[in-house]
Design an enzyme around this catalytic site. Structure first.
Site, PDB file in Angstrom:
ATOM      1  CG  ASN A 208      -0.199  -0.099   2.507  1.00 57.48           C
ATOM      2  OD1 ASN A 208       0.532   0.816   2.862  1.00 57.48           O
ATOM      3  ND2 ASN A 208      -0.353  -1.213   3.214  1.00 57.48           N
ATOM      4  CG  ASP A 277      -6.741  -5.160   6.157  1.00 56.51           C
ATOM      5  OD1 ASP A 277      -6.229  -5.262   7.284  1.00 56.51           O
ATOM      6  OD2 ASP A 277      -7.278  -4.115   5.746  1.00 56.51           O
ATOM      7  CE  LYS A 287       8.220 -11.897 -14.572  1.00 55.07           C
ATOM      8  NZ  LYS A 287       8.886 -11.332 -15.715  1.00 55.07           N
ATOM      9  CG  PHE A 322      -2.501   5.612  13.343  1.00 52.74           C
ATOM     10  CD1 PHE A 322      -1.738   5.295  14.449  1.00 52.74           C
ATOM     11  CD2 PHE A 322      -2.383   6.891  12.798  1.00 52.74           C
ATOM     12  CE1 PHE A 322      -0.876   6.213  15.020  1.00 52.74           C
ATOM     13  CE2 PHE A 322      -1.523   7.825  13.353  1.00 52.74           C
ATOM     14  CZ  PHE A 322      -0.770   7.488  14.464  1.00 52.74           C
ATOM     15  CE  LYS A 336     -10.899   0.500  10.356  1.00 50.64           C
ATOM     16  NZ  LYS A 336     -10.195   1.207   9.317  1.00 50.64           N
ATOM     17  CE  LYS A 340      -8.493  -3.117  13.913  1.00 49.07           C
ATOM     18  NZ  LYS A 340      -7.460  -3.408  12.934  1.00 49.07           N
TER      19      LYS A 340
HETATM   20  N1  CTP Z   1      -3.989  -3.327  11.926  1.00 50.48           N
HETATM   21  C1  CTP Z   1      -3.451  -4.442  12.515  1.00 50.48           C
HETATM   22  N2  CTP Z   1      -3.424  -5.614  11.822  1.00 50.48           N
HETATM   23  C2  CTP Z   1      -3.964  -5.699  10.599  1.00 50.48           C
HETATM   24  C3  CTP Z   1      -4.559  -4.572  10.003  1.00 50.48           C
HETATM   25  C4  CTP Z   1      -4.546  -3.384  10.699  1.00 50.48           C
HETATM   26  O1  CTP Z   1      -2.980  -4.359  13.644  1.00 50.48           O
HETATM   27  N3  CTP Z   1      -3.926  -6.872   9.962  1.00 50.48           N
HETATM   28  C5  CTP Z   1      -3.970  -2.055  12.690  1.00 50.48           C
HETATM   29  C6  CTP Z   1      -3.345  -0.878  11.964  1.00 50.48           C
HETATM   30  O2  CTP Z   1      -1.968  -0.780  12.267  1.00 50.48           O
HETATM   31  C7  CTP Z   1      -4.114   0.310  12.509  1.00 50.48           C
HETATM   32  C8  CTP Z   1      -5.488  -0.270  12.832  1.00 50.48           C
HETATM   33  O3  CTP Z   1      -5.308  -1.682  12.909  1.00 50.48           O
HETATM   34  O4  CTP Z   1      -3.558   0.773  13.718  1.00 50.48           O
HETATM   35  C9  CTP Z   1      -6.526   0.013  11.795  1.00 50.48           C
HETATM   36  O5  CTP Z   1      -6.068  -0.386  10.546  1.00 50.48           O
HETATM   37  P1  CTP Z   1      -7.001  -0.325   9.264  1.00 50.48           P
HETATM   38  O6  CTP Z   1      -6.309  -0.972   8.122  1.00 50.48           O
HETATM   39  O7  CTP Z   1      -7.526   1.065   9.104  1.00 50.48           O
HETATM   40  O8  CTP Z   1      -8.210  -1.203   9.798  1.00 50.48           O
HETATM   41  P2  CTP Z   1      -8.705  -2.622   9.499  1.00 50.48           P
HETATM   42  O9  CTP Z   1      -9.018  -3.253  10.792  1.00 50.48           O
HETATM   43  O10 CTP Z   1      -7.776  -3.336   8.616  1.00 50.48           O
HETATM   44  O11 CTP Z   1     -10.088  -2.312   8.773  1.00 50.48           O
HETATM   45  P3  CTP Z   1     -10.430  -1.995   7.228  1.00 50.48           P
HETATM   46  O12 CTP Z   1      -9.218  -2.338   6.439  1.00 50.48           O
HETATM   47  O13 CTP Z   1     -11.601  -2.848   6.960  1.00 50.48           O
HETATM   48  O14 CTP Z   1     -10.751  -0.522   7.176  1.00 50.48           O
END
Ligand code: CTP
Length: 405
Positions: A208, A277, A287, A322, A336, A340
């Site tokens: 990303n 995610d 490859k 975040f 979130k 969390k």
């Molecule tokens: N995070 C994490 N582990 C993951 C994905 C995210 O610990 N596999 C943490 C990120 O570091 C951030 C928070 O969760 O502090 C929110 O991350 P974000 O990507 O916005 O949230 P998601 O829970 O992945 O939700 P979505 O992608 O559906 O918005």
């Protein structure tokens, strides 16, 4: 309080006139301000201006016979509690990065043991030139503090990054360096930063746009505030902050392992990383060749690191997440925060182009479990980091007070 000395180095750019405000503001705040100018700087603003504002003669020529006071070529270097170069031209930045000392300003920088704060100002193409960027990163690696220039219309008529940071910002950063806070002394913190990369085959991966700037600012500021810092970082192009233990990882799985390995000994965890995610369900060791008109990749969920942390969290530990959102910022971030089980969450709107990814600035909202939403003004990521650590401490005190009841 003992009076501190700021040596203000002014180099030859049009922004030199703004240094008058910096000198005046520092002098009014009670600092002893000693000004060193390059010959170039004196073409833009007269030394007499600074002599009047600071009450001291201005040094320009390294070999001039001092008329009444004794200024050896290293006298200012020794007297300084802070050396501030504002504005710093591309030329002076290059000289400092390579150890040149052919005038009083650069000789002072080379000879000082005091912290050095550099505020660049120049044409945007010059600023973005790889030579200048490389020189700035060399200085950063050596522990110099850089106050990034602002974007805007420049004196040369172009628009872009290169305008000297505002005198207020420069003075505020100088004061932070002159009076280092030790709020986080004795505190052990774990910070994650950057993206993760999920390999598809030997040449490709899913990732990303995170650059890691917010997480690195958090780690740098925590170290400056006296904390013992472990930074778990995905791949970034950033220079690791001085005094921070860096653990480099690539995938979400590696980040999870590193976070869990250091969680036990941490007083606080701030998860600024943009963790992938999903990852490809299978990795191809060869490859992948293009066959046919389309290709389907099957993805599987990665572990949610913060959810794992919530299960293992010890009483007293502060955990911050975040939320980078493109819509329904508050609703999504609140969800979130609860899912969390965070102490608070830092939410930002990624649809804005002046903040967030790759920017030096950020504008965030902080959401608390009791429903409070704090809106922090647009600020440098370093300043946002200070605000986040202040709230971590506050939360820590709340938890301790509650458990003492
Ligand atoms: N995070 C994490 N582990 C993951 C994905 C995210 O610990 N596999 C943490 C990120 O570091 C951030 C928070 O969760 O502090 C929110 O991350 P974000 O990507 O916005 O949230 P998601 O829970 O992945 O939700 P979505 O992608 O559906 O918005």
């Amino acid at each position: 309080m003992e009076q501190k000395t700021v040596v203000l180095g002014i180099s030859g750019g049009i922004a030199a006139y703004k240094a008058a405000e910096v000198a005046s503001s520092l002098a009014k705040s009670g600092y002893e301000v000693r000004v060193v100018m390059t010959q170039g700087a004196t073409k833009f603003i007269a030394p007499l201006t600074f002599q009047t504002l600071t009450g001291h003669p201005v040094v320009v020529d390294m070999f001039a016979v001092p008329p009444i006071w004794n200024v050896g070529h290293v006298a200012y270097a020794e007297a300084a509690d802070l050396v501030l170069i504002a504005p710093a031209t591309a030329n002076v930045i290059a000289k400092m990065a390579h150890g040149l000392a052919d005038d009083m300003l650069t000789a002072t920088v080379l000879a000082t043991k005091a912290p050095v704060l550099v505020a660049p100002a120049m044409n945007c193409n010059m600023y973005l030139n790889p030579a200048v960027q490389h020189n700035l990163s060399l200085l950063q690696q050596r522990g110099f503090h850089i106050m990034p220039p602002e974007e805007g219309r420049l004196a040369c008529g172009t628009t872009g990054p290169g305008r000297l940071a505002s005198p207020e910002k420069i003075v505020a950063a100088a004061k932070r360096l002159l009076h280092p806070r030790t709020d986080l002394a004795g505190f052990r913190v774990l910070v994650t930063a950057g993206p993760t990369r999920e390999p598809i085959d030997p040449v490709r991966y899913l990732s990303n746009r995170s650059t890691g700037k917010m997480g690195y600012a958090l780690a740098k500021v925590a170290a400056e505030l006296g904390a013992e810092v472990t930074l778990v970082s995905g791949p970034t192009a950033l220079v690791p902050p001085a005094g921070v233990r860096l653990i480099e990882v690539t995938t979400a799985q590696e980040m999870l392992t590193a976070v869990l390995a250091h969680l036990n000994t941490a007083d606080a965890l701030v998860m600024a990383a943009a963790v992938a995610d999903f990852r490809p369900r299978s990795y191809s060791s060869e490859k992948i060749k293009k066959k046919g008109e389309s290709l389907s990749l099957e993805l599987e969920r990665t572990e949610d690191i913060l959810e794992q942390v919530a299960r293992r969290k010890k009483t007293g530990q502060v955990v911050v997440g975040f939320a980078a959102e493109s819509s329904n910022l508050i609703v999504n971030a609140e969800h979130k925060l609860r899912r969390k089980r965070l102490d608070f969450i830092v939410a930002n709107d990624i649809t804005r182009t002046d903040t967030g990814f790759a920017s030096d600035n950020n504008e965030v909202k902080i959401l608390w479990p009791d429903g409070r939403v704090e809106e922090l003004p647009l600020a440098l990521k370093d300043e946002i980091a200070v605000a986040i650590w202040e709230r971590v401490l506050l939360r820590r005190e709340e938890i301790q007070a509650a458990s003492a009841k």
